[in-house]
Design a protein around this motif. Sequence first.
Motif, PDB file in Angstrom:
ATOM      1  N   ARG A  58      -5.881   1.296  -3.934  1.00 50.18           N
ATOM      2  CA  ARG A  58      -4.901   0.218  -4.122  1.00 50.18           C
ATOM      3  C   ARG A  58      -4.500  -0.387  -2.782  1.00 50.18           C
ATOM      4  NH1 ARG A  58       0.032   1.719  -6.222  1.00 50.18           N
ATOM      5  NH2 ARG A  58      -0.455   3.771  -5.389  1.00 50.18           N
ATOM      6  N   ALA A  59      -4.323  -1.691  -2.809  1.00 50.91           N
ATOM      7  CA  ALA A  59      -3.876  -2.376  -1.595  1.00 50.91           C
ATOM      8  C   ALA A  59      -2.485  -2.957  -1.823  1.00 50.91           C
ATOM      9  CB  ALA A  59      -4.852  -3.496  -1.248  1.00 50.91           C
ATOM     10  N   ALA A  60      -1.692  -2.985  -0.767  1.00 50.88           N
ATOM     11  CA  ALA A  60      -0.400  -3.679  -0.815  1.00 50.88           C
ATOM     12  C   ALA A  60      -0.353  -4.648   0.353  1.00 50.88           C
ATOM     13  CB  ALA A  60       0.747  -2.680  -0.727  1.00 50.88           C
ATOM     14  N   PHE A  61       0.214  -5.815   0.102  1.00 51.62           N
ATOM     15  CA  PHE A  61       0.211  -6.877   1.114  1.00 51.62           C
ATOM     16  C   PHE A  61       1.627  -7.415   1.261  1.00 51.62           C
ATOM     17  CE2 PHE A  61      -0.306 -10.939   3.023  1.00 51.62           C
ATOM     18  CZ  PHE A  61      -1.538 -10.969   3.656  1.00 51.62           C
ATOM     19  N   GLY A  77      -7.665  -8.276  -1.247  1.00 52.02           N
ATOM     20  CA  GLY A  77      -8.020  -8.715  -2.599  1.00 52.02           C
ATOM     21  C   GLY A  77      -7.121  -9.798  -3.154  1.00 52.02           C
ATOM     22  N   LEU A  78      -6.282 -10.411  -2.323  1.00 52.03           N
ATOM     23  CA  LEU A  78      -5.450 -11.510  -2.822  1.00 52.03           C
ATOM     24  C   LEU A  78      -6.230 -12.812  -2.902  1.00 52.03           C
ATOM     25  CD1 LEU A  78      -1.928 -11.077  -1.161  1.00 52.03           C
ATOM     26  CD2 LEU A  78      -2.663 -10.483  -3.459  1.00 52.03           C
ATOM     27  N   VAL A  84       6.790  -2.341  -0.108  1.00 51.81           N
ATOM     28  CA  VAL A  84       5.355  -2.025  -0.135  1.00 51.81           C
ATOM     29  C   VAL A  84       5.084  -0.572   0.260  1.00 51.81           C
ATOM     30  CG1 VAL A  84       4.425  -4.352   0.111  1.00 51.81           C
ATOM     31  CG2 VAL A  84       5.072  -3.087   2.149  1.00 51.81           C
ATOM     32  N   ASP A 119       5.078   2.105  -2.618  1.00 56.69           N
ATOM     33  CA  ASP A 119       3.946   2.133  -3.533  1.00 56.69           C
ATOM     34  C   ASP A 119       2.853   3.097  -3.057  1.00 56.69           C
ATOM     35  OD1 ASP A 119       2.729   1.211  -5.815  1.00 56.69           O
ATOM     36  OD2 ASP A 119       1.589  -0.334  -4.770  1.00 56.69           O
ATOM     37  N   GLY A 128       8.767  -0.982  -7.827  1.00 61.28           N
ATOM     38  CA  GLY A 128       7.435  -0.406  -7.675  1.00 61.28           C
ATOM     39  C   GLY A 128       7.412   1.108  -7.748  1.00 61.28           C
TER      40      GLY A 128
END
Lengths: 448, 229
Positions: free
Chosen positions: A318-321, A304-305, A381, A384, A342
């Motif tokens: 939720r996504a973390a990149f 989703g970036l 990351v 989170d 975070g």
Amino acid sequence: MAVASVEQLTFAYPGAPPAVGDVSLSVEPGEVVLLLGASGSGKSTLLRALAGLVPWFHGGRFAGRVEVAGLDTRRVRPAELAGVVATVFQDPEDQVVLAQVEHEIAFGLENVGAPPAAILPRVHDALAAVGAEHLAGRRIAELSGGELQRVCLASALALEPQLLLLDEPTSQLDPDGAEAFLDHALAGDAAVVISEQRPAAALARADRVVFFENGVVLLDAPRDAAIAWLDEHRPAWTSLQPSNSLLEGRGGAVVSRVSDAVFAYPTGPRVLDGASLELRCGEVVALTGPNGSGKTTLAKLAAGLLEPAGGAVERTGRAAFLLQDPGRYLVSETALAEVALGADGRRARCALADVGLAWAEARHPRDLSSGERERLALATVLVDAPDLLVLDEPTRGVDPERKAELARLLRAQAASRATLVVTHDVPFARAVADREVSLGTRREALVA
Amino acid sequence: MRPTAAAALLAALAVAALVADHLWSVGALALGLLCVCLRAGRRARPYLWGTLVSAGLVFLLSPLLQSTGWHVLWSGPVVPVLGRLDVTREELWVAALNALRLAAVGLAFAVYALLLDHDRLIAAATGRRSVLAAVLATRLVPTFERDAAGLVEALRGRNLAPEGLRGHAALLSPLLAGSLERGTNLAEAMEARGFGRPGRTRLPSPPWRALDVAAVAAAVAIVVVAIWL
């Protein structure tokens, strides 16, 4: 006579314990010496000592003697060693001075006083030697990471050095690019000292291997003997164990689905044209492919970036990149504060411990080595607890033993999320992933 | 055109904008430079924003800080230290002139930064060390912009996207630290490549053409005319 000799070198950076201690070795003409060892074990310090940058550029406490082509590096400045020695550093972006390829390669030749009429022919010879004649008229800003690394190598080769120093030069290259780079770098007559964290390609080409641990030389042996020693004492350096996962988690819920995505950056060509990717909870997917095939872009769409220009992206949770080279993007004054951005302090400490950095919680992130920064960024990351974790080249600058730990960590936590690892590191991909999605060839294959 | 000739022309236009007293002539210079600057496309955006904001602030604030003119257009409250805030027609004229001067100088710099071949500028310079320092400083703007975008993206990836002026201002410190680190790495690489060593030679440069000579002559003429008028 040796091109370079190091006698009982001990060196400490200002305010730090010794980075190398009592190191002695010599490099013969035409020899290829491979330096291996964990992050911060002293490999880069030795390379800098051979270039004269230690102690001239960095300061610190220096004991012992380093001679290159008969020149004592304590008496001769690094700039005066240029031409005899040439260095390719790890990050090509931080070593480029000028804006155009030919001018960039000519920069070193001008500095060492090459005859003006000989400069351009030597520039073109160097470009030809690295298979990059087509880049001659290009602007540096237009080059890909792999092309830029080859220009840096051409800049070094143009000087026709007796000793070529390469500090993790293939860390940003795909496997084919890395093989080609090493072939070009080792084709000349110069003696080469190369430091690597992805050792397979360099091991196949080295004459001798020096293994560092905590600043001390643990092994200095011909290649075959060294491989036997590594197999016995440091097996992670010769092979990472493939994942034993049987894709039990593949039946989990879809966390992110990219369907027929089309994407182009402003003023650029299409990077993706109909790419698809599905990530399910419980699985680890390796996204591989050559430089420039759109792996990072596809991963950013999944997280989703970025938004696609065509096609669709569905995502839940939720996504973390974690970006490539995440050590550049740390914002706090201590490692603990960075992770605690975070989450609360307790979870932050746990995340630091998970990546082996519990000892560093009070350290400033920029005081950590590049490999340690990568692990700190990973903690930021992991803390989170995302539903989708995307890691872009997480093994860059990370030694094989830490890679094995990272693979174990990701496998241990795999059931709680979907994990996507974008990587050029084939052994790591096989060690961590349930399946591999390869861009460029559009191939999808089960690993386990 | 040779970058040295183009740089001379740009410097002359900036000097002319600073010394000229006519609103319309300075405005014409700024407009001309804006047209050239727009040839750089999207890359010109940070320079245009910087120039627009600086010139706008000069136009808005300087009438309030001056006390000249007699055609009062607005009279405000008395502020300690500054006295009565008022705006006169003459103050507006001076503010517009200064804002346009600043805009013209900023745009001349933008054209230099975006469209000139800095490599050839360095090669032609007699003071190579200082010109190289200036060129590397010029490159700070796009590098800073790229690092800032990377930092914001990295924080978005951690679900910590910065919000508001305060959130973005907090990024300045890590950005500066990153720039210093880049600078140190570059200095090390330059030292390793022989920078600063005596006996340097140069890549042969192409000969001067009529257009280059004309540009330098025009640069001299522009400065003389601007001073004379």
